[in-house]
Design a protein around this motif. Structure first.
Motif, PDB file in Angstrom:
ATOM      1  N   LEU A 148       0.825  -1.206   0.000  1.00 35.51           N
ATOM      2  CA  LEU A 148       0.000   0.000   0.000  1.00 35.51           C
ATOM      3  C   LEU A 148       0.864   1.264   0.000  1.00 35.51           C
ATOM      4  O   LEU A 148       0.589   2.213  -0.755  1.00 35.51           O
ATOM      5  N   VAL A 149       1.900   1.277   0.828  1.00 32.58           N
ATOM      6  CA  VAL A 149       2.792   2.447   0.862  1.00 32.58           C
ATOM      7  C   VAL A 149       3.477   2.629  -0.490  1.00 32.58           C
ATOM      8  O   VAL A 149       3.572   3.748  -1.018  1.00 32.58           O
ATOM      9  N   LEU A 155       1.421   6.311  -7.150  1.00 31.00           N
ATOM     10  CA  LEU A 155       0.372   7.221  -7.594  1.00 31.00           C
ATOM     11  C   LEU A 155       0.833   8.677  -7.526  1.00 31.00           C
ATOM     12  O   LEU A 155       0.506   9.488  -8.403  1.00 31.00           O
ATOM     13  N   ALA A 156       1.620   9.006  -6.490  1.00 35.48           N
ATOM     14  CA  ALA A 156       2.099  10.381  -6.353  1.00 35.48           C
ATOM     15  C   ALA A 156       3.093  10.755  -7.449  1.00 35.48           C
ATOM     16  O   ALA A 156       3.169  11.922  -7.859  1.00 35.48           O
ATOM     17  N   LEU A 157       3.854   9.773  -7.941  1.00 38.97           N
ATOM     18  CA  LEU A 157       4.892  10.036  -8.952  1.00 38.97           C
ATOM     19  C   LEU A 157       4.540   9.457 -10.315  1.00 38.97           C
ATOM     20  O   LEU A 157       5.410   9.359 -11.187  1.00 38.97           O
ATOM     21  N   LEU A 164       6.140   2.321 -19.727  1.00 41.25           N
ATOM     22  CA  LEU A 164       6.069   0.876 -19.544  1.00 41.25           C
ATOM     23  C   LEU A 164       5.703   0.525 -18.109  1.00 41.25           C
ATOM     24  O   LEU A 164       4.894  -0.375 -17.866  1.00 41.25           O
ATOM     25  N   LEU A 165       6.292   1.244 -17.159  1.00 36.66           N
ATOM     26  CA  LEU A 165       5.934   1.037 -15.756  1.00 36.66           C
ATOM     27  C   LEU A 165       4.468   1.348 -15.534  1.00 36.66           C
ATOM     28  O   LEU A 165       3.756   0.601 -14.855  1.00 36.66           O
ATOM     29  N   GLN A 166       3.991   2.433 -16.113  1.00 39.25           N
ATOM     30  CA  GLN A 166       2.578   2.795 -15.958  1.00 39.25           C
ATOM     31  C   GLN A 166       1.658   1.717 -16.534  1.00 39.25           C
ATOM     32  O   GLN A 166       0.625   1.392 -15.942  1.00 39.25           O
ATOM     33  N   ARG A 167       2.031   1.166 -17.687  1.00 36.90           N
ATOM     34  CA  ARG A 167       1.169   0.159 -18.316  1.00 36.90           C
ATOM     35  C   ARG A 167       1.076  -1.105 -17.466  1.00 36.90           C
ATOM     36  O   ARG A 167      -0.009  -1.664 -17.304  1.00 36.90           O
ATOM     37  N   TRP A 168       2.191  -1.551 -16.941  1.00 38.08           N
ATOM     38  CA  TRP A 168       2.154  -2.781 -16.145  1.00 38.08           C
ATOM     39  C   TRP A 168       1.493  -2.554 -14.790  1.00 38.08           C
ATOM     40  O   TRP A 168       0.814  -3.442 -14.267  1.00 38.08           O
ATOM     41  N   MET A 169       1.681  -1.385 -14.209  1.00 36.12           N
ATOM     42  CA  MET A 169       0.971  -1.081 -12.969  1.00 36.12           C
ATOM     43  C   MET A 169      -0.530  -0.992 -13.218  1.00 36.12           C
ATOM     44  O   MET A 169      -1.337  -1.471 -12.408  1.00 36.12           O
ATOM     45  N   LEU A 170      -0.922  -0.401 -14.352  1.00 35.76           N
ATOM     46  CA  LEU A 170      -2.348  -0.312 -14.676  1.00 35.76           C
ATOM     47  C   LEU A 170      -2.933  -1.688 -14.931  1.00 35.76           C
ATOM     48  O   LEU A 170      -4.023  -2.017 -14.429  1.00 35.76           O
ATOM     49  N   ALA A 171      -2.222  -2.512 -15.702  1.00 38.76           N
ATOM     50  CA  ALA A 171      -2.739  -3.848 -16.013  1.00 38.76           C
ATOM     51  C   ALA A 171      -2.912  -4.677 -14.746  1.00 38.76           C
ATOM     52  O   ALA A 171      -3.944  -5.344 -14.564  1.00 38.76           O
ATOM     53  N   SER A 172      -1.922  -4.644 -13.861  1.00 43.87           N
ATOM     54  CA  SER A 172      -2.034  -5.419 -12.625  1.00 43.87           C
ATOM     55  C   SER A 172      -3.093  -4.842 -11.696  1.00 43.87           C
ATOM     56  O   SER A 172      -3.736  -5.583 -10.941  1.00 43.87           O
ATOM     57  N   THR A 173      -3.302  -3.533 -11.755  1.00 49.84           N
ATOM     58  CA  THR A 173      -4.364  -2.926 -10.938  1.00 49.84           C
ATOM     59  C   THR A 173      -5.740  -3.360 -11.430  1.00 49.84           C
ATOM     60  O   THR A 173      -6.663  -3.559 -10.627  1.00 49.84           O
ATOM     61  N   VAL A 174      -5.901  -3.496 -12.732  1.00 56.54           N
ATOM     62  CA  VAL A 174      -7.168  -4.010 -13.280  1.00 56.54           C
ATOM     63  C   VAL A 174      -7.421  -5.429 -12.761  1.00 56.54           C
ATOM     64  O   VAL A 174      -8.558  -5.775 -12.391  1.00 56.54           O
ATOM     65  N   VAL A 175      -6.372  -6.248 -12.721  1.00 57.55           N
ATOM     66  CA  VAL A 175      -6.511  -7.605 -12.175  1.00 57.55           C
ATOM     67  C   VAL A 175      -6.935  -7.544 -10.713  1.00 57.55           C
ATOM     68  O   VAL A 175      -7.840  -8.276 -10.270  1.00 57.55           O
ATOM     69  N   LEU A 176      -6.301  -6.663  -9.941  1.00 60.77           N
ATOM     70  CA  LEU A 176      -6.649  -6.527  -8.521  1.00 60.77           C
ATOM     71  C   LEU A 176      -8.095  -6.059  -8.354  1.00 60.77           C
ATOM     72  O   LEU A 176      -8.801  -6.512  -7.449  1.00 60.77           O
ATOM     73  N   ALA A 177      -8.532  -5.152  -9.229  1.00 66.78           N
ATOM     74  CA  ALA A 177      -9.917  -4.671  -9.141  1.00 66.78           C
ATOM     75  C   ALA A 177     -10.903  -5.798  -9.427  1.00 66.78           C
ATOM     76  O   ALA A 177     -11.947  -5.908  -8.756  1.00 66.78           O
TER      77      ALA A 177
END
Length: 582
Positions: A148-149, A155-157, A164-177
């Motif tokens: 979480l931290v 999210l702040a940065l 590429l980092l944004q895409r993989w963080m977004l894709a994994s966040t969709v899975v978490l959702a």
């Protein structure tokens, strides 16, 4: 003359400063090289000695902090659950804020070693054995807070991060959702089972995001820490095998297993097993005894039964996957003797899925060197498809429980394609002990989904199960592309490891739902991908996590830039991965 004298002095001073400057590397020396730079050291670049104080600060101190955070929750919970929760929360948040670069390592230690402290503290819960399941959740709490931290920092940065980092963080966040949505559906029907499956399904993706963000943001000293963890983890297994009674005494194992078995005893599981097999459990070791690799085919060789090894995480199959992960990691790191000791222990664990994972990944790494990455990947995918088909067909003929459980999940998916919610069906649900396996063998399927992680996901999440499964497949192929370019063994280990674990998930729940299996492999994937993203940003001439613009894509040109960055760093201080033939 005086000017020439001062210029000479200035030149000599600059030369001394350059010679004394530490190398541009994640970690100086072979013993502290970064996880992504693991390969054979170059003979013309000898490792610099690491001071004892540095070794203490970078290895002993973080591991000590991780172990302290692991043991406090189970111990203080006996005094007061609120006190245990408060202290565990404070420790996890303190580590996440003060030592963010060690977040993935602390999460690994907590997941692998917490249960041995639960076992040690088990006499404190003799009056209320149900508390054991509660305190096993402290490792999940710690991992969630560490994640979480890190996620809030991301999210702040986010706008400064590489696309590429944004895409993989977004894709994994969709899975978490998606997992979170089916959690809410499951809570309405069976809250306890839903919470259990949430922990098992979501943890690998939390570890991935934690490792991905940390590796893209910080330069990590991962290899020496993971080697130290591997030595302790494998050492515990070898000690348990050689001195079983002493291990049970030191860990209060007999008390733990007695309290753990009360629920099964009350449900009549042992009585049903006695009626079905004719075997009567007289001693605790009868509960541990299984056929060697769970098959009668080895009996002509004198390999009949073995005692399962449970390790510090007190779970035989999960422990075997953890040992298998460390065998692969130690091999990639060049610690071959330690890897050999781990492989011997893996044989003694007698778990087919974990052994198959190690053999498959090692064969793929060797084949990549011999015939090139593209042909190796093609043959690997074909081999996995043939293996899965053969096991399913033969399993249906002989009534294998794992295949029957998979078919139950497929049938349930066809009946209700949108799913039923987390916790509905599965080995950890409330219906497992009431299954009539003999009737299921005649039908070729079971009512519900059991013994198969893929089957359980299809049964619980319906078509949405394709999100976590497809994510893992896409991640494996992306990291394989990095490996095909760089030849770094850690990348190949993560890519092929995820592929074989996905196939194992057809026939084992633990393959996808056990943190030492998919969890550790996705954590490694996050580390190597995060490092590649950081190097890609550095090759562009920007800061560690920033890029020149949002329109950049991770195409062949950027892959070449990443490879060039790795080679540039390798020429200075890090051992290079040899380029592979395509």
């Amino acid at each position: 003359m005086q000017a020439r004298h001062w210029l000479s002095r200035l030149s000599q001073y600059a030369s001394n400063q350059i010679a004394a400057k530490p190398p541009i590397t994640d970690d100086p020396g072979r013993s502290t090289m970064s996880v992504e730079a693991m390969a054979q050291p170059r003979p013309n670049a000898p490792a610099a000695p690491v001071p004892a104080a540095t070794r203490f600060g970078s290895i002993v101190l973080p591991l000590s902090i991780a172990l302290i955070s692991t043991m406090f929750g189970p111990a203080l919970n006996a005094v007061s659950p609120l006190l245990g929760l408060a202290v565990q929360t404070l420790l996890a948040l303190s580590i996440a804020i003060a030592l963010p670069n060690y977040g993935p390592v602390v999460a690994i230690v907590v997941l692998l070693f917490q249960n041995v402290f639960v076992s040690i503290c088990s006499p404190l819960y003799a009056s209320d054995p149900s508390q054991l399941e509660f305190i096993k959740g402290y490792n999940f709490l710690s991992c969630v807070l560490l994640w979480l931290v890190a996620f809030v920092r991301y999210l702040a940065l986010r706008r400064q991060c590489h696309p590429l980092l944004q895409r993989w963080m977004l894709a994994s966040t969709v899975v978490l959702a998606a997992i979170g949505f089916y959690l809410m559906v499951g809570v309405l029907q069976d809250p306890k089972a839903a919470a259990i499956y949430l922990r098992n399904i979501v943890l690998p993706f939390l570890l991935f995001q934690l490792a991905l963000w940390t590796a893209s943001r910080y330069r990590l000293r991962v290899t020496p820490l993971l080697v130290a963890i591997a030595v302790v983890f494998i050492g515990c297994g070898l000690f348990e095998f050689a001195f079983r009674e002493t291990w049970l005494t030191l860990t209060n194992g007999r008390t733990y297993w007695y309290l753990d078995g009360l629920k099964a005893m009350e449900a009549g599981v042992w009585e049903k097993q006695m009626r079905a097999t004719g075997s009567v459990m007289v001693d605790l070791f009868d509960r541990f005894r299984v056929s060697f690799f769970n098959t009668p085919l080895l009996e002509p060789l004198g390999l009949t039964t073995v005692l399962r090894i449970f390790g510090p995480n007190i779970s035989a199959i999960s422990f075997a996957y953890g040992v298998g992960f460390f065998v692969l990691f130690l091999t990639a790191a060049g610690r071959y003797l330690l890897a050999l000791a781990g492989f011997a222990l893996l044989i003694l664990c007698s778990v087919k899925g974990a052994l198959l994972m190690v053999l498959f990944v090692l064969a793929a790494l060797v084949a990549t060197r011999l015939i090139g990455p593209v042909l190796t990947l093609a043959l690997a995918l074909m081999g996995l498809a043939v293996y899965a088909a053969v096991v399913i067909v033969s399993g249906l003929r002989i009534g294998d429980y794992h295949v029957i459980g998979l078919m139950g999940g497929v049938n349930g998916f066809l009946q209700q394609p949108f799913g039923r919610g987390l916790g509905i069906g599965g080995n950890l649900g409330g219906d497992f002990n009431s299954i009539d396996w003999e009737a299921a063998q005649h039908l070729g399927a079971v009512q519900g989904a059991f013994e198969s992680a893929v089957g359980v996901l299809l049964y619980q999440m319906g078509a949405a199960a394709l999100l976590p499964l497809g994510f893992c497949l896409a991640l494996a192929l992306t990291i394989w592309r990095l490996y095909a370019r760089s030849g770094l063994l850690a990348q190949g280990m993560a890519a092929f490891g995820i592929l074989i674990i996905l196939v194992n998930g057809l026939f084992q729940e633990e393959a996808l739902f056990s943190p030492p299996a998919l969890g550790l492999m996705l954590c490694m994937a996050g580390l190597v991908l995060g490092h590649a993203i950081r190097e890609l940003g550095g090759a562009a001439g920007g800061p560690q996590i920033a890029t020149a613009g949002r329109d950049q894509h991770f195409d062949d040109s950027n892959l070449s830039r990443y490879e060039a960055a790795v080679q540039m760093r390798s020429a200075v201080a890090e051992p290079p991965g040899r380029p592979l033939r395509s």
